[in-house]
Scaffold this active site. Structure first.
Site, mmCIF file in Angstrom:
data_model
loop_
_atom_site.group_PDB
_atom_site.id
_atom_site.type_symbol
_atom_site.label_atom_id
_atom_site.label_comp_id
_atom_site.label_asym_id
_atom_site.label_seq_id
_atom_site.Cartn_x
_atom_site.Cartn_y
_atom_site.Cartn_z
ATOM 1 N N ARG A 1 39.075 34.149 46.628
ATOM 2 C CA ARG A 1 37.850 34.660 47.243
ATOM 3 C C ARG A 1 36.972 33.535 47.804
ATOM 4 O O ARG A 1 36.203 33.750 48.736
ATOM 5 C CB ARG A 1 37.060 35.495 46.235
ATOM 6 C CG ARG A 1 35.847 36.151 46.873
ATOM 7 C CD ARG A 1 34.959 36.829 45.862
ATOM 8 N NE ARG A 1 35.361 38.204 45.594
ATOM 9 C CZ ARG A 1 34.688 39.023 44.784
ATOM 10 N NH1 ARG A 1 33.601 38.599 44.172
ATOM 11 N NH2 ARG A 1 35.116 40.251 44.567
ATOM 12 N N ARG B 1 44.781 43.042 40.120
ATOM 13 C CA ARG B 1 43.773 44.033 39.737
ATOM 14 C C ARG B 1 43.926 45.294 40.573
ATOM 15 O O ARG B 1 44.114 45.217 41.775
ATOM 16 C CB ARG B 1 42.370 43.442 39.926
ATOM 17 C CG ARG B 1 42.186 42.211 39.053
ATOM 18 C CD ARG B 1 40.796 41.656 39.095
ATOM 19 N NE ARG B 1 40.749 40.462 38.242
ATOM 20 C CZ ARG B 1 39.676 39.710 38.061
ATOM 21 N NH1 ARG B 1 38.546 40.031 38.657
ATOM 22 N NH2 ARG B 1 39.735 38.653 37.276
ATOM 23 N N GLU C 1 29.805 36.906 44.316
ATOM 24 C CA GLU C 1 30.290 36.225 43.115
ATOM 25 C C GLU C 1 31.562 35.414 43.397
ATOM 26 O O GLU C 1 32.552 35.936 43.890
ATOM 27 C CB GLU C 1 30.590 37.273 42.038
ATOM 28 C CG GLU C 1 31.198 36.678 40.781
ATOM 29 C CD GLU C 1 31.695 37.753 39.803
ATOM 30 O OE1 GLU C 1 31.102 38.848 39.770
ATOM 31 O OE2 GLU C 1 32.678 37.498 39.092
ATOM 32 N N SER D 1 32.545 33.060 37.354
ATOM 33 C CA SER D 1 31.943 33.790 36.256
ATOM 34 C C SER D 1 32.357 33.080 34.983
ATOM 35 O O SER D 1 33.540 32.849 34.762
ATOM 36 C CB SER D 1 32.473 35.220 36.263
ATOM 37 O OG SER D 1 31.850 35.969 35.253
ATOM 38 N N ARG E 1 37.936 41.594 48.136
ATOM 39 C CA ARG E 1 38.364 42.370 46.970
ATOM 40 C C ARG E 1 39.814 42.772 47.196
ATOM 41 O O ARG E 1 40.106 43.650 48.003
ATOM 42 C CB ARG E 1 37.469 43.609 46.835
ATOM 43 C CG ARG E 1 37.654 44.386 45.542
ATOM 44 C CD ARG E 1 36.734 45.599 45.529
ATOM 45 N NE ARG E 1 35.326 45.232 45.495
ATOM 46 C CZ ARG E 1 34.647 45.013 44.373
ATOM 47 N NH1 ARG E 1 35.227 45.164 43.205
ATOM 48 N NH2 ARG E 1 33.374 44.679 44.424
#
Length: 418
Positions: free
Chosen positions: A384, A257, A344, A347, A272
RNA sequence: GGAGGAUUCGCAUAGUGGCCUAGUGCGCCCGCCUGCUAAGCGGGUUCCGGUUGAUCCCGGUCGAGGGUUCGAAUCCCUCAUCCUCCGCCA
């Protein structure tokens, strides 16, 4: 792509959905008008084309003067057909663009509003902040589990190395996730992480999130940000038959990403990053089974979080934060003591028929007719997670307790400082 | 990187400008026949869209997109994928 027939029948439902997302309901009316333009262009083309085909048949049989007369007529007709076809092409392009601009219909239960308007569904575990808490970067670096400085040296900001027990810890977690997935009926898959534009487009990642995606211009290929993309493209253009039971896959892949527009956000550690690993669940099912499958995916996520012995909460994500493809989304957020807040970790999205319509994935319904399938996805483990695992299992002596479920994979119950 | 071949209905194949409204076989579905099963007989069976109360009907669809033509599965161009071979390479 939403269901056009449903849109024509009940445009207000889609206008309301847009309002819940905080988007303009005018997008719906733009699509309706593009649709009607396209259909009227199509009808005039089809009428002309039918005439042309009829004349063509007469010409084949005709002789002499009669044939010459018919040929004269069809010449002008051919021009008209060509012009009408051009109008169809133009209106179809406008219609496609208008269609792509409209995100999925938000599910009834989903809360309206933006990022902060989520509904808290439950909290599990004790969210204590230990004395002298160290964040995951301090602890991980001290224990030799991760190295962001060398990550930056080799690749730049937001890159890292997992080393020694850090690498083993991630492998243990991902392996456990695959093991659980297999036990619960998922087929494990290691997919390609470079995909063609259609796969990216079909899953809805080239819309508002296109800045997030790595693109290899020379090869016209995209690096996936999640294995959801190749898992959705896996059955693209296929008919899955009865689909009486959901078809379930668990993809293990690296994910990439760009994190454009997140400058200054989460710059510390591995919260991140540009590249991470993930085990992702993906289900194809009948639309009427999708809500139940969504609950099931959420339950599997919670099961993994519980195995990691992490405090977490579950939220029902608000409409404005759903993204293009999802009709409803549940996030599990784990406690991060150094930040004193939840972050988070998983998801799960119910994309209803939105992705499958773009990717042309069908099933055979109870009447034996072809119908568009539903797709869902959900996270089972990612890099993460290490953040929350490190911080919640740190011990006052500077060592790290290994969650019981990971011990068999890691071969130890504690990671000691060197 | 280069050379050749291929891509047609679930599968296998026929089809070299109008007779293709894409044929045939297998498979599948429905029916008939028949102690049962098999065989046999008859019919149906690409997908998408428009239209319709539903049928009918109409258009598109022969890997994708362009082009030539009054008319393209068929001729031309570009691309994709697969196969064979040559070169390079981990």
């Amino acid at each position: 792509m939403i269901d056009l027939r449903a849109l024509r029948e009940n445009p207000d439902a889609y206008r309301d959905s847009q309002r819940k997302r905080g988007d303009s309901p005018e997008t719906v009316d733009a699509l309706l008008s593009a649709d009607s333009d396209h259909r009227s262009a199509l009808q005039s083309f089809e009428a002309l084309r039918a005439e042309q085909k009829g004349l063509g048949k007469q010409i084949a049989k005709a002789q002499g003067e009669e044939k010459q007369a018919l040929l004269e007529r069809t010449k002008t007709l051919a021009e008209e057909v060509k012009a009408a076809e051009a109008r169809v092409t133009a209106t179809a392009a406008a219609f496609d663009a208008a269609g792509k601009a409209l995100p999925n219909l938000v599910a009834d239960g989903a809360p309206a509003g933006g990022e902060d308007d989520f509904v808290l569904l439950k909290e599990v575990g004790d969210t204590a902040v230990p004395e002298d808490v160290r964040d995951h970067l301090d602890l991980g670096t001290a224990l030799g589990l991760l190295d962001t400085e060398r990550g930056a040296k080799a690749s730049g900001a937001r890159f890292y190395y997992l080393t020694g027990d850090g690498a083993l810890l991630q492998l243990a977690m991902l392996n456990l996730a695959v093991q659980q997935a297999v036990e619960t009926g998922f087929t494990p898959v290691i997919p390609p992480v470079l995909v063609r534009p259609e796969a990216m487009e079909g899953t809805g990642f080239l819309g508002e999130h296109s800045d997030e995606v790595y693109y290899l211009e020379r090869d016209e290929m995209y690096l996936v940000g999640t294995s959801e993309v190749p898992l959705a493209a896996y059955h693209s253009g296929e008919n899955l038959g009865e689909l009486s039971e959901p078809v379930r896959y668990a993809g293990w892949s690296s994910c990439f990403r760009r994190e454009a527009g997140s400058y200054g956000k989460d710059t510390r550690g591995i919260i991140r990053v540009h590249q991470f690993d993930k085990v992702e669940m993906f289900s194809y099912c009948r639309p009427e089974d999708a809500a139940a499958e969504h609950e099931r995916l959420l339950e599997y996520e919670e099961r993994m979080l519980q195995k990691m012995e992490l405090p977490y909460r579950v939220i029902d994500v608000a409409a404005g934060d759903l993204g293009t493809s999802a009709a409803r989304k549940f996030d599990c957020e784990a406690w991060v003591p150094s930040q004193g807040r939840y972050r988070e970790l998983t998801s799960t999205s119910n994309c209803t028929t939105f992705q499958a319509r773009r990717l042309n994935i069908k099933y055979r319904d109870e009447h034996g007719k072809n119908a568009v399938a539903a797709t869902l996805n959900g996270t089972l483990a990612t890099t993460r997670w290490l953040v929350s695992i490190l911080e919640n299992h740190q011990r006052p002596d500077g060592s790290l307790g290994v969650p019981k479920a990971l011990q068999p994979f890691l071969g130890k119950d504690v990671i000691e400082p060197k």
